[in-house]
Design an enzyme around this catalytic site. Sequence first.
Site, PDB file in Angstrom:
ATOM      1  N   GLY A  64       0.856  -1.187   0.000  1.00 19.59           N
ATOM      2  CA  GLY A  64       0.000   0.000   0.000  1.00 19.59           C
ATOM      3  C   GLY A  64       0.886   1.229   0.000  1.00 19.59           C
ATOM      4  N   GLY A  65       0.314   2.366   0.392  1.00 27.53           N
ATOM      5  CA  GLY A  65       1.096   3.606   0.381  1.00 27.53           C
ATOM      6  C   GLY A  65       2.375   3.484   1.192  1.00 27.53           C
ATOM      7  CB  ALA A  66       3.022   2.379   4.660  1.00 31.42           C
ATOM      8  N   GLY A  67       4.049   0.697   2.246  1.00 28.79           N
ATOM      9  CA  GLY A  67       4.988  -0.300   1.734  1.00 28.79           C
ATOM     10  C   GLY A  67       5.679   0.167   0.465  1.00 28.79           C
ATOM     11  CG  PHE A 120     -10.586  16.414   5.687  1.00 31.58           C
ATOM     12  CD1 PHE A 120     -10.822  16.514   4.339  1.00 31.58           C
ATOM     13  CD2 PHE A 120     -10.694  15.166   6.294  1.00 31.58           C
ATOM     14  CE1 PHE A 120     -11.148  15.391   3.589  1.00 31.58           C
ATOM     15  CE2 PHE A 120     -11.016  14.039   5.548  1.00 31.58           C
ATOM     16  CZ  PHE A 120     -11.248  14.145   4.199  1.00 31.58           C
ATOM     17  CG  ASP A 138      -2.794 -10.970   7.315  1.00 31.71           C
ATOM     18  OD1 ASP A 138      -3.902 -11.023   7.899  1.00 31.71           O
ATOM     19  OD2 ASP A 138      -2.643 -11.300   6.119  1.00 31.71           O
ATOM     20  CD  GLN A 187     -10.873   8.038  12.880  1.00 30.93           C
ATOM     21  OE1 GLN A 187     -10.464   7.883  11.741  1.00 30.93           O
ATOM     22  NE2 GLN A 187     -10.524   9.066  13.615  1.00 30.93           N
ATOM     23  CG  HIS A 245     -15.413   8.072   8.858  1.00 29.79           C
ATOM     24  ND1 HIS A 245     -16.538   8.741   8.425  1.00 29.79           N
ATOM     25  CD2 HIS A 245     -14.360   8.735   8.320  1.00 29.79           C
ATOM     26  CE1 HIS A 245     -16.168   9.764   7.661  1.00 29.79           C
ATOM     27  NE2 HIS A 245     -14.847   9.781   7.578  1.00 29.79           N
ATOM     28  CG  LEU A 254     -15.374   6.738   4.493  1.00 32.89           C
ATOM     29  CD1 LEU A 254     -15.500   6.418   5.954  1.00 32.89           C
ATOM     30  CD2 LEU A 254     -13.974   7.219   4.184  1.00 32.89           C
ATOM     31  CB  THR A 294     -14.691  11.532   1.868  1.00 41.36           C
ATOM     32  OG1 THR A 294     -13.742  12.440   2.429  1.00 41.36           O
ATOM     33  CG2 THR A 294     -15.436  12.260   0.771  1.00 41.36           C
ATOM     34  CD  GLU A 295     -13.459  14.323   8.710  1.00 44.46           C
ATOM     35  OE1 GLU A 295     -13.511  13.220   9.279  1.00 44.46           O
ATOM     36  OE2 GLU A 295     -12.547  15.118   8.876  1.00 44.46           O
ATOM     37  NE  ARG A 338     -12.332  11.057   9.931  1.00 42.16           N
ATOM     38  CZ  ARG A 338     -11.528  10.556   9.025  1.00 42.16           C
ATOM     39  NH1 ARG A 338     -10.855   9.444   9.285  1.00 42.16           N
ATOM     40  NH2 ARG A 338     -11.393  11.136   7.862  1.00 42.16           N
ATOM     41  CG  HIS A 393     -12.475   4.935   8.768  1.00 38.93           C
ATOM     42  ND1 HIS A 393     -12.625   4.542   7.460  1.00 38.93           N
ATOM     43  CD2 HIS A 393     -11.702   6.042   8.744  1.00 38.93           C
ATOM     44  CE1 HIS A 393     -11.961   5.386   6.677  1.00 38.93           C
ATOM     45  NE2 HIS A 393     -11.386   6.285   7.431  1.00 38.93           N
ATOM     46  NE  ARG A 436      -6.764   7.858  10.239  1.00 37.68           N
ATOM     47  CZ  ARG A 436      -7.354   8.242   9.100  1.00 37.68           C
ATOM     48  NH1 ARG A 436      -6.913   9.292   8.438  1.00 37.68           N
ATOM     49  NH2 ARG A 436      -8.375   7.584   8.614  1.00 37.68           N
ATOM     50  CB  SER A 488      -4.299   7.783   7.637  1.00 37.69           C
ATOM     51  OG  SER A 488      -3.798   6.570   7.146  1.00 37.69           O
ATOM     52  CG  LEU A 489      -4.173   9.165   2.512  1.00 38.50           C
ATOM     53  CD1 LEU A 489      -4.983   9.987   1.508  1.00 38.50           C
ATOM     54  CD2 LEU A 489      -3.778   7.827   1.882  1.00 38.50           C
TER      55      LEU A 489
END
Lengths: 235, 596
Positions: free
Chosen positions: B14-17, B116, B217, B236, B238, B248, B250-251, B282, B369, B411, B416-417
């Site tokens: 994902g984004g982090a990996g 936001f 996992d 959290q 949402h 979802l 979005t906010e 939230r 969420h 959060r 998070s992103l």
Amino acid sequence: MQVTLKIFRFNPEVDKKWHYETYTLDAPETDRILDLLEKVKGHVDGTLSFRRSCAHGVCGSDALRINGRNQLACKTLVRDTGAKITVEPLLGLKVIKDLIVDMKPFFDNYKTVLPYFINDSPLPADGKERLQTIEQRARFDETTKCVLCAACTTSCPSFWGSETYLGPAAFVTAHRFIFDSRDEAASERLHILSETNGVARCHTVYNCTMACPREIQITKAIGEIKLAMITGKLD
Amino acid sequence: MNAHQFDVIVVGAGGAGLMAGLYASRTAKTAVISKLYPTRSHTGAAQGGISAALGNLEEDRIEWHTYDSIKGSDYLGDQDAIQFMCEEAPQAILELEHMGLPFDRTPEGRISQRFFGGHTNNETGKPVRRACHAADRTGHMILQTLYQQCLKNKVNFFDEYQAIDLLIENGRAVGVVAIELATGELHTFHAKAVIFATGGHGRIFEVTSNAYAYTGDGAAMLLRKGLPLEDMEFFQFHPTGIYKLGILITEGVRGDGGVLINGKGERFMPKYAPTVKDLASRDVVSRAIYTEIREGRGINGSNYVYLDVRPETVNRIAELDGRTNPDGSKYTVTGEQILQKLPDIIDFCRVYLGVDPVTQMMPIQPTAHYTMGGIPTNKYGEVVIDDKQTPFPGLYAAGECACVSVHGGNRLGTNSLLDLVVFGKHAGLRAAEYANGVEFESLPKQPEAAARSQFDALRHATGKENVYDISTEMKKIMFDLVGIYRTEKDMLVAIEKVRELKQRYANVKVTDTGKIFNTELINAWELGNMLELAEVIAVSALNRKESRGGHSREDYPNRDDKEWMKHTLVVKQADELKISYKPVTVTKYQPKVRVY
Ligand SMILES: Cc1cc2nc3c(=O)[nH]c(=O)nc-3n(C[C@H](O)[C@H](O)[C@H](O)COP(=O)(O)OP(=O)(O)OC[C@H]3O[C@@H](n4cnc5c(N)ncnc54)[C@H](O)[C@@H]3O)c2cc1C
Ligand code: SF4
Ligand code: FES
């Protein structure tokens, strides 16, 4: 309501040949076809295999042939299909097991069109963003939506004819970069797309546009690519 | 047989990996393994935006972003890490833009920003435009862009390989065992450094915005190895999930002027958050919705409320609130503009609800969420194992599976992103640096033995228990009893029931005996992970006798800074969960009462 769900089955470790199984289920009209597959897997036959993740049409995992049309199982409701539902794997890619196909040729094609931003010029002196007007950004908005589900490419007769035909999804990605005012590799991509496996083999059948769950105007995008090849202009 | 060796192994794409893979591979031989094809990762589902105090549309400051995040975390976030993240934010966003990310633009051609929840101008207390966005598919664009850059930089990928065990030798992480889904073969990945970026575990709850793949996992694998998990009681909810489905909304809908409406047709948020109203944090909004529902003011007395973004409502409310555009003119929207800003949201509502948000209100309820807790790390992505922040050699984590902690008790949207991009990058850099300074440690003897016996046990189990039944029960127990509001009585029941389910799980029946894409076996293994984590969540939540952020105890309704300004750490020893604590890092922001 009661639905009959006919599913393509093939287990390479057991079956010599594929076959269909039919299941009868109770399902509300608002159930996704993915929910039905989960119900079968959970309570009728645990061996049924398919890909899925997001369950709301944004990850591109579960494009399948549902009543003969390529659609995402998580974005197609019983309300849309009616009570008789046939689910089959995408055409033109090798079936590995049940509804799971080998996506490798699809992604290989994607990787052919330089599917990444290229701009080797120096960054703006202030280190900030490269400027882009609202209009320039809008120019390629449509083709940024692609989730690489393969519904388009596997609905295309040219792709059925040959796996190496790059196919609509690869063209969509190429379009996203070719028409991005910040990108500098449009001519290289146009060159790749002009080769034998490129856009010339698109016969404007519109199957891809009809199949796209993100409602991308694919045929229009391909037309714009063809036009850019002829005119050499990108606006 | 299937042996691989890399300096750095990243688990998760994902984004982090991807960020970790991109940075680690610059200096070290790196591979990214992922159970999903990378572009299927859940980062692609993120909608609203990614925060940074760029100030492209109005004045904004890194300091305000920092303070808002600390306040949002209900003072459980570590202030040094939060400050670091907010300082890195502007550069991180620009870097994404330089990689080609198609952000929406301002009239000046700069990156556009939207409102936001919880993000404010600290001087006026009013919302500030801080969320950088690409329509309502910001996460999709981040995921695509990072994957594309990884292709460009020839990062090695092992797609549809699922890690099932972490290998440790002489107190060092030395690799992972993974199952190749297409063949069922086990593979050993020998590495000098391992980075976990496996995402969250929202699938533990009945109503959730999370993907099927969100089964925790990574966290579960580490727990089994005796490593701690931090602040797992903080999950959290949402406020705005599509009724029943949990998908979802979005906010950003409220950022663009949408409001919440109860069964009496009233806009109720001003009662709970007089200043920022519908744009409160939230946890605050979710509790407000629940309170309305419990007091009989759901729609038709039922358990949902409406989210209203019809232009006439937005314009009326904007007029009432005195809302203006950046140039000072009156804020108004047309149906056309709503469609342009929120195309995916509108599509979801049309497809799943048969409702058109431009002309109708959307039925919504809070949805599970985001995982605030997780694998404890410091701000360099190093996994730390005790109250002294001692790193575990060779082990790193980033993204939703990690707990830095920058989100603390709650959060803020868009953080998070940002977390993925900032800490994914630093985890990648650190892991590569470490790998380049050490030799390979040897692998344990028979590295696959533990994973193989775990899988064989599942494969050959003769019991009668059904994976889906156990899973359905777990989700319901966790949503109903360890959800938005919690009490000791409920949680004791939940813990007992989860433990019963774990016993039943020992007798689970897997009917598929094959190797190729044995998704039934994988689902069963993932359920085991979720049950482990469900127990940790419930035990941590029962233990924390206060209310803070997303953790709301009806029997302890107040925040208790004297006793509870501390992180929970849980380890599993000889099948028992043991709780200890770690202090919160406070730099200059002393806890205050949190009002919005
Ligand atoms: C609907 C939705 C909207 C959101 N909107 C926003 C937003 O607007 N702004 C914001 O800041 N945040 C938002 N979030 C939160 C944010 O998107 C996520 O927290 C974040 O994307 C998580 O990223 P990640 O890289 O940690 O994990 P993911 O992107 O989920 O990636 C996890 C990866 O790990 C892999 N993996 C998992 N287990 C294994 C295993 N055992 N072996 C191998 N690989 C494995 C998966 O294949 C995947 O590649 C949203 C979340 C959701 C669900
Ligand atoms: S263009 Fe549409 S149909 Fe084709 S891969 Fe992309 S999202 Fe799927
Ligand atoms: S499961 Fe993600 S698109 Fe259907």
